[in-house]
Design an enzyme around this catalytic site. Structure first.
Site, PDB file in Angstrom:
ATOM      1  N   SER A 164       0.917  -1.374  -0.015  1.00 57.92           N
ATOM      2  CA  SER A 164      -0.149  -0.098  -0.109  1.00 57.92           C
ATOM      3  C   SER A 164       0.929   1.186   0.095  1.00 57.92           C
ATOM      4  O   SER A 164       1.303   1.540   1.319  1.00 57.92           O
ATOM      5  CB  SER A 164      -0.821  -0.121   1.206  1.00 57.92           C
ATOM      6  OG  SER A 164      -1.654   1.131   1.116  1.00 57.92           O
ATOM      7  N   LYS A 213      -0.562   3.867   2.385  1.00 55.76           N
ATOM      8  CA  LYS A 213      -0.090   3.763   3.819  1.00 55.76           C
ATOM      9  C   LYS A 213       1.504   4.190   3.924  1.00 55.76           C
ATOM     10  O   LYS A 213       1.464   5.075   4.921  1.00 55.76           O
ATOM     11  CB  LYS A 213      -0.150   2.247   4.053  1.00 55.76           C
ATOM     12  CG  LYS A 213      -1.333   1.740   4.135  1.00 55.76           C
ATOM     13  CD  LYS A 213      -2.600   2.184   4.729  1.00 55.76           C
ATOM     14  CE  LYS A 213      -3.917   1.669   4.806  1.00 55.76           C
ATOM     15  NZ  LYS A 213      -4.257   1.256   3.495  1.00 55.76           N
ATOM     16  N   SER A 263      -1.904  -2.943   7.305  1.00 52.93           N
ATOM     17  CA  SER A 263      -2.782  -2.235   6.007  1.00 52.93           C
ATOM     18  C   SER A 263      -4.254  -1.757   6.479  1.00 52.93           C
ATOM     19  O   SER A 263      -4.901  -2.179   5.751  1.00 52.93           O
ATOM     20  CB  SER A 263      -2.696  -3.121   4.808  1.00 52.93           C
ATOM     21  OG  SER A 263      -3.106  -2.143   3.909  1.00 52.93           O
TER      22      SER A 263
END
Length: 163
Positions: free
Chosen positions: A73, A76, A130
Site C-alpha cells: 500500500s 499507507k 494495512s
C-alpha cells in the site's frame, strides 16, 4: 492475600518438583524444521513469504520469495511520511470514530469505534496491518483535517516525482 498465596504456591511448586528458575534455551536447527515441516499443517494465506533462520543462515520456508511485487500500500507509506514530516505529537491519543470508516472501498476493520490509540500506534497499525481505519483516523486528526492531509499527501507525492 491472593497474590501472596499464589507466589508462595509457585515457589513451593518449583522447589517441590525441582523446576528450575530459568527455562533452558532449546534450539532446533533450520534443517530439522524443514525436514519435519511437512507434518505441520501450516495455513499461510500470504501470497509471498519467507522465514529465515539467522543462526543457520538458511531459509526455512518460502513462498514466491523471488517474485517481484508491488508495495502492499503506497498510500499507507505516504500516510506515514506525511504524518512524520508534520512533526506531530506521536504520543497524542486518538479515538477511532465513525468518521474513520472507509467509504471508498468499504474495507473491514478490527478497530472498533471508541477505541483509543497513540498516534505512533496508529501509524504502526496502518503500516503493518494495512488498516484503512487507522489511516483515516490519522488523516482526520491532521492539522486542518482530512482535506489538509490529502493536500499534504499530494504535495509529498509531487515532491517525490510521483504522479
Amino acid at each position: 492475600m491472593r497474590v501472596l498465596s499464589l507466589s508462595f504456591l509457585l515457589l513451593w511448586t518449583s522447589i517441590a518438583f525441582g523446576v528450575e528458575d530459568t527455562v533452558p534455551e532449546t534450539y532446533v536447527p533450520a534443517k530439522a524444521i524443514r525436514d519435519n515441516g511437512s507434518r505441520v499443517n501450516l495455513k499461510l494465506r500470504s501470497h509471498a513469504a519467507i522465514v529465515f533462520d539467522e543462526r543457520d543462515n538458511e531459509v526455512i520456508l518460502e513462498r514466491n520469495a523471488a517474485e517481484v511485487t508491488q508495495v502492499a500500500s503506497l498510500s499507507k507509506l505516504m500516510t506515514a511520511m506525511v504524518i512524520l514530516d508534520a512533526d506531530l505529537n506521536l504520543e497524542e491519543v486518538i479515538t477511532i470514530t465513525k468518521e474513520d470508516k472507509d467509504r471508498i472501498r468499504y474495507s473491514k476493520s478490527r478497530l472498533q469505534y471508541g477505541m483509543q490509540f497513540r498516534r505512533q500506534d496508529l501509524l504502526r497499525i496502518a503500516l503493518a496491518a494495512s488498516e484503512n481505519r487507522a489511516a483515516m483516523a490519522l488523516a482526520r486528526t491532521y492539522p486542518g483535517g482530512t482535506e489538509a492531509f490529502v493536500n499534504a499527501m499530494n504535495n509529498k507525492a509531487q515532491s517525490l516525482g510521483l504522479e
